[in-house]
Design a protein around this motif. Structure first.
Motif, PDB file in Angstrom:
ATOM      1  N   GLU A   1     142.174  18.386 -10.342  1.00 30.01           N
ATOM      2  CA  GLU A   1     142.542  17.136  -9.671  1.00 30.01           C
ATOM      3  C   GLU A   1     142.790  16.063 -10.715  1.00 30.01           C
ATOM      4  OE1 GLU A   1     141.074  14.354  -5.922  1.00 30.01           O
ATOM      5  OE2 GLU A   1     139.705  15.800  -6.825  1.00 30.01           O
ATOM      6  N   SER A   2     143.872  15.338 -10.590  1.00 33.65           N
ATOM      7  CA  SER A   2     144.255  14.368 -11.613  1.00 33.65           C
ATOM      8  C   SER A   2     144.706  13.056 -10.981  1.00 33.65           C
ATOM      9  CB  SER A   2     145.387  14.934 -12.481  1.00 33.65           C
ATOM     10  OG  SER A   2     145.828  13.973 -13.419  1.00 33.65           O
ATOM     11  N   VAL A   3     144.208  11.954 -11.540  1.00 31.35           N
ATOM     12  CA  VAL A   3     144.656  10.634 -11.093  1.00 31.35           C
ATOM     13  C   VAL A   3     145.950  10.237 -11.807  1.00 31.35           C
ATOM     14  CG1 VAL A   3     142.313   9.860 -10.591  1.00 31.35           C
ATOM     15  CG2 VAL A   3     143.254   9.483 -12.877  1.00 31.35           C
ATOM     16  N   LEU A   4     146.334  10.992 -12.829  1.00 30.41           N
ATOM     17  CA  LEU A   4     147.542  10.686 -13.589  1.00 30.41           C
ATOM     18  C   LEU A   4     148.710  11.505 -13.051  1.00 30.41           C
ATOM     19  CD1 LEU A   4     148.643   9.142 -16.090  1.00 30.41           C
ATOM     20  CD2 LEU A   4     148.142  11.197 -17.433  1.00 30.41           C
ATOM     21  N   PRO A   5     149.702  10.870 -12.457  1.00 33.25           N
ATOM     22  CA  PRO A   5     150.833  11.626 -11.884  1.00 33.25           C
ATOM     23  C   PRO A   5     151.584  12.410 -12.963  1.00 33.25           C
ATOM     24  CG  PRO A   5     150.837   9.331 -11.137  1.00 33.25           C
ATOM     25  CD  PRO A   5     149.837   9.411 -12.247  1.00 33.25           C
ATOM     26  N   VAL A   6     152.113  13.542 -12.569  1.00 30.89           N
ATOM     27  CA  VAL A   6     152.944  14.350 -13.468  1.00 30.89           C
ATOM     28  C   VAL A   6     154.371  13.816 -13.395  1.00 30.89           C
ATOM     29  CG1 VAL A   6     153.875  16.643 -13.945  1.00 30.89           C
ATOM     30  CG2 VAL A   6     151.497  16.385 -13.195  1.00 30.89           C
ATOM     31  N   GLN A   7     154.892  13.376 -14.520  1.00 26.48           N
ATOM     32  CA  GLN A   7     156.245  12.835 -14.544  1.00 26.48           C
ATOM     33  C   GLN A   7     157.286  13.945 -14.727  1.00 26.48           C
ATOM     34  OE1 GLN A   7     156.247   9.802 -17.650  1.00 26.48           O
ATOM     35  NE2 GLN A   7     155.663   8.230 -16.180  1.00 26.48           N
ATOM     36  N   GLU A   8     158.275  13.943 -13.893  1.00 28.91           N
ATOM     37  CA  GLU A   8     159.436  14.831 -13.992  1.00 28.91           C
ATOM     38  C   GLU A   8     159.045  16.297 -14.187  1.00 28.91           C
ATOM     39  OE1 GLU A   8     161.983  13.361 -17.033  1.00 28.91           O
ATOM     40  OE2 GLU A   8     162.283  11.422 -16.072  1.00 28.91           O
ATOM     41  N   PRO A   9     158.422  16.922 -13.170  1.00 33.52           N
ATOM     42  CA  PRO A   9     158.130  18.363 -13.260  1.00 33.52           C
ATOM     43  C   PRO A   9     159.414  19.163 -13.471  1.00 33.52           C
ATOM     44  CG  PRO A   9     157.031  17.358 -11.369  1.00 33.52           C
ATOM     45  CD  PRO A   9     157.988  16.344 -11.888  1.00 33.52           C
ATOM     46  N   VAL A  10     159.282  20.296 -14.131  1.00 36.17           N
ATOM     47  CA  VAL A  10     160.424  21.169 -14.380  1.00 36.17           C
ATOM     48  C   VAL A  10     160.223  22.462 -13.596  1.00 36.17           C
ATOM     49  CG1 VAL A  10     160.942  20.207 -16.639  1.00 36.17           C
ATOM     50  CG2 VAL A  10     159.322  22.093 -16.463  1.00 36.17           C
ATOM     51  N   LEU A  11     161.327  23.121 -13.258  1.00 39.89           N
ATOM     52  CA  LEU A  11     161.253  24.364 -12.496  1.00 39.89           C
ATOM     53  C   LEU A  11     161.241  25.546 -13.461  1.00 39.89           C
ATOM     54  CD1 LEU A  11     161.200  25.094  -9.458  1.00 39.89           C
ATOM     55  CD2 LEU A  11     163.642  25.618  -9.654  1.00 39.89           C
TER      56      LEU A  11
ATOM     57  N   ARG B   1     142.799  17.716 -24.407  1.00 39.97           N
ATOM     58  CA  ARG B   1     141.652  16.944 -23.929  1.00 39.97           C
ATOM     59  C   ARG B   1     140.541  17.834 -23.389  1.00 39.97           C
ATOM     60  NH1 ARG B   1     141.503  14.109 -19.879  1.00 39.97           N
ATOM     61  NH2 ARG B   1     143.358  14.788 -18.726  1.00 39.97           N
ATOM     62  N   SER B   2     140.905  18.970 -22.824  1.00 40.42           N
ATOM     63  CA  SER B   2     139.922  19.761 -22.077  1.00 40.42           C
ATOM     64  C   SER B   2     139.355  20.944 -22.848  1.00 40.42           C
ATOM     65  CB  SER B   2     140.548  20.268 -20.771  1.00 40.42           C
ATOM     66  OG  SER B   2     141.669  21.097 -21.035  1.00 40.42           O
ATOM     67  N   GLN B   3     140.052  21.407 -23.896  1.00 36.50           N
ATOM     68  CA  GLN B   3     139.600  22.557 -24.655  1.00 36.50           C
ATOM     69  C   GLN B   3     138.753  22.130 -25.854  1.00 36.50           C
ATOM     70  OE1 GLN B   3     140.816  26.159 -23.999  1.00 36.50           O
ATOM     71  NE2 GLN B   3     140.724  24.957 -22.116  1.00 36.50           N
ATOM     72  N   HIS B   4     137.935  23.055 -26.350  1.00 35.27           N
ATOM     73  CA  HIS B   4     137.230  22.805 -27.598  1.00 35.27           C
ATOM     74  C   HIS B   4     138.269  22.607 -28.697  1.00 35.27           C
ATOM     75  CE1 HIS B   4     134.867  23.634 -31.238  1.00 35.27           C
ATOM     76  NE2 HIS B   4     133.799  23.308 -30.514  1.00 35.27           N
ATOM     77  N   ARG B   5     137.999  21.703 -29.625  1.00 35.12           N
ATOM     78  CA  ARG B   5     138.999  21.334 -30.634  1.00 35.12           C
ATOM     79  C   ARG B   5     139.488  22.536 -31.457  1.00 35.12           C
ATOM     80  NH1 ARG B   5     138.170  16.966 -32.986  1.00 35.12           N
ATOM     81  NH2 ARG B   5     138.725  17.318 -35.156  1.00 35.12           N
ATOM     82  N   MET B   6     138.609  23.522 -31.692  1.00 35.06           N
ATOM     83  CA  MET B   6     139.020  24.698 -32.457  1.00 35.06           C
ATOM     84  C   MET B   6     139.999  25.574 -31.668  1.00 35.06           C
ATOM     85  SD  MET B   6     137.830  24.908 -35.573  1.00 35.06           S
ATOM     86  CE  MET B   6     137.460  26.588 -36.094  1.00 35.06           C
ATOM     87  N   ASN B   7     140.013  25.423 -30.353  1.00 35.85           N
ATOM     88  CA  ASN B   7     140.987  26.144 -29.530  1.00 35.85           C
ATOM     89  C   ASN B   7     142.212  25.290 -29.236  1.00 35.85           C
ATOM     90  OD1 ASN B   7     139.271  28.403 -29.323  1.00 35.85           O
ATOM     91  ND2 ASN B   7     138.186  27.497 -27.596  1.00 35.85           N
TER      92      ASN B   7
ATOM     93  N   GLU C   1     153.171  11.070 -24.599  1.00 34.06           N
ATOM     94  CA  GLU C   1     152.376  11.566 -23.472  1.00 34.06           C
ATOM     95  C   GLU C   1     150.912  11.168 -23.598  1.00 34.06           C
ATOM     96  OE1 GLU C   1     151.278  13.164 -19.957  1.00 34.06           O
ATOM     97  OE2 GLU C   1     153.356  13.036 -20.661  1.00 34.06           O
ATOM     98  N   VAL C   2     150.360  11.257 -24.802  1.00 39.34           N
ATOM     99  CA  VAL C   2     148.931  10.967 -24.947  1.00 39.34           C
ATOM    100  C   VAL C   2     148.628   9.496 -24.671  1.00 39.34           C
ATOM    101  CG1 VAL C   2     148.785  10.368 -27.415  1.00 39.34           C
ATOM    102  CG2 VAL C   2     146.920  11.631 -26.325  1.00 39.34           C
ATOM    103  N   THR C   3     149.606   8.598 -24.870  1.00 40.56           N
ATOM    104  CA  THR C   3     149.371   7.188 -24.534  1.00 40.56           C
ATOM    105  C   THR C   3     149.190   7.008 -23.030  1.00 40.56           C
ATOM    106  OG1 THR C   3     151.752   6.724 -24.384  1.00 40.56           O
ATOM    107  CG2 THR C   3     150.707   6.405 -26.528  1.00 40.56           C
ATOM    108  N   ARG C   4     149.780   7.893 -22.226  1.00 45.24           N
ATOM    109  CA  ARG C   4     149.625   7.816 -20.775  1.00 45.24           C
ATOM    110  C   ARG C   4     148.217   8.229 -20.336  1.00 45.24           C
ATOM    111  NH1 ARG C   4     152.156  11.273 -17.825  1.00 45.24           N
ATOM    112  NH2 ARG C   4     152.242   9.865 -16.028  1.00 45.24           N
ATOM    113  N   HIS C   5     147.487   8.921 -21.210  1.00 45.39           N
ATOM    114  CA  HIS C   5     146.153   9.429 -20.883  1.00 45.39           C
ATOM    115  C   HIS C   5     145.049   8.483 -21.354  1.00 45.39           C
ATOM    116  CE1 HIS C   5     147.395  13.732 -19.902  1.00 45.39           C
ATOM    117  NE2 HIS C   5     148.505  13.153 -20.321  1.00 45.39           N
ATOM    118  N   ALA C   6     145.425   7.268 -21.749  1.00 49.53           N
ATOM    119  CA  ALA C   6     144.438   6.304 -22.246  1.00 49.53           C
ATOM    120  C   ALA C   6     143.302   6.132 -21.249  1.00 49.53           C
ATOM    121  CB  ALA C   6     145.117   4.960 -22.513  1.00 49.53           C
ATOM    122  N   ARG C   7     142.087   6.116 -21.793  1.00 48.90           N
ATOM    123  CA  ARG C   7     140.843   5.932 -21.032  1.00 48.90           C
ATOM    124  C   ARG C   7     140.439   7.159 -20.238  1.00 48.90           C
ATOM    125  NH1 ARG C   7     143.488   1.160 -20.511  1.00 48.90           N
ATOM    126  NH2 ARG C   7     144.226   1.638 -18.409  1.00 48.90           N
ATOM    127  N   LEU C   8     141.212   8.247 -20.335  1.00 50.35           N
ATOM    128  CA  LEU C   8     140.771   9.486 -19.705  1.00 50.35           C
ATOM    129  C   LEU C   8     139.845  10.247 -20.648  1.00 50.35           C
ATOM    130  CD1 LEU C   8     144.019  10.782 -17.945  1.00 50.35           C
ATOM    131  CD2 LEU C   8     142.119   9.495 -16.963  1.00 50.35           C
TER     132      LEU C   8
END
Length: 283
Positions: free
Chosen positions: A100-110, A128-134, A156-163
């Motif tokens: 679940e994400s509060v950040l909308p996905v911009q321009e999904p691709v098929l 953001r979600s994986q261990h840094r070594m992975n 893209e990472v600027t859109r994730h600010a404060r997450l």
């Protein structure tokens, strides 16, 4: 029926009985791809499309599954990872992992017939979600295969600010390098950086007296003539062993100080790697 996917009510509506549907599945004429969804073949693309027949609009593929569709995923997994807009209710489906994400996905691709988050979004979510070594190997591979560009990752990472863990993602994006050729090389590079050493150059070419590129090192520091190699199972071949020995002798004769590490060093005694390379710097 041979050209698409069908929900169970659609099969009944064309005149098939429950027994006929079961018999068609038993004889292989059709295949049950997901609960209540049937198709002519069984493959990953068909199964993915079948799952999306059961999901509401707004859900898109992302994270590990999105990375795989974009060509930079890690180990294959039977789980399907999807991004769900906050507040949207989705059915529980076996094998489907929802994010679940509060950040909308911009321009999904098929991709493979289903909506997928752009490569940069998949990469940043994983960073953001994986261990840094992975996470760093995924970012390196994302750039290597051309799934996206460094500036797209930074945007893209600027859109994730404060997450959560956005600082880790931002740092790893700055370290990502398309020259890395395998997961262990990326991890070894990050281990040295986290150990306080300068970032080594991946896939460093060494030239002979005539300026011709003769050998390539997994990692290296050209000015200090320090070379670092990860030794995997491919180095056990006899012909490869002969080449490696010739290469080692040439590099040593030309002032290169080489160090070789294995999976045991990388995953069980990382401090040994750091101290070994630090000692070369100190000397």
């Amino acid at each position: 029926m041979a050209e698409g996917l069908y929900r169970y009510p659609e099969l009944i509506s064309v005149g098939l009985s429950r027994a006929q549907v079961r018999r068609s599945v038993d004889t292989g004429r059709i295949h049950r791809l997901s609960r209540g969804v049937y198709g002519p073949t069984v493959d990953r693309g068909q199964q993915l499309t079948a799952i999306f027949r059961r999901l509401p609009n707004g859900v898109v593929v992302g994270f590990q599954t999105g990375a795989r569709l974009h060509g930079f995923g890690a180990e294959p997994s039977d789980d399907v990872h999807v991004i769900v807009p906050a507040g949207l209710v989705v059915p529980r489906i076996r094998g489907v992992v929802t994010h679940e994400s509060v950040l909308p996905v911009q321009e999904p691709v098929l991709l493979e017939g289903v909506p997928c988050a752009p490569a940069a979004r998949c990469a940043v979510d994983l960073a953001r979600s994986q261990h840094r070594m992975n996470a760093l190997p995924l970012l390196d591979r994302c750039l290597r295969v051309g799934a996206c560009r460094p500036d797209q990752l930074r945007t893209e990472v600027t859109r994730h600010a404060r997450l959560r863990a956005v600082c880790q993602a931002r740092q790893l994006i700055d370290l990502a390098d398309p020259r890395a050729e395998c997961r262990q090389e990326s991890q070894l590079r990050l281990l040295l950086i986290d150990g306080g050493l300068p970032a080594p150059d991946p896939q460093l070419w060494v030239r002979d007296e005539d300026g011709i590129c003769i050998y390539r090192l997994d990692l290296g520091y050209r000015k200090r003539r320090i070379g670092i190699e990860y030794e995997g199972s491919s180095h056990l071949d006899r012909e490869r062993l002969r080449h490696d020995r010739s290469r080692m002798n040439w590099l040593a004769a030309h002032g290169w100080r080489m160090r070789y590490f294995t999976d045991l060093d990388l995953y069980r005694r990382p401090a040994y790697i750091i101290s070994t390379i630090a000692a070369l710097f100190a000397s």
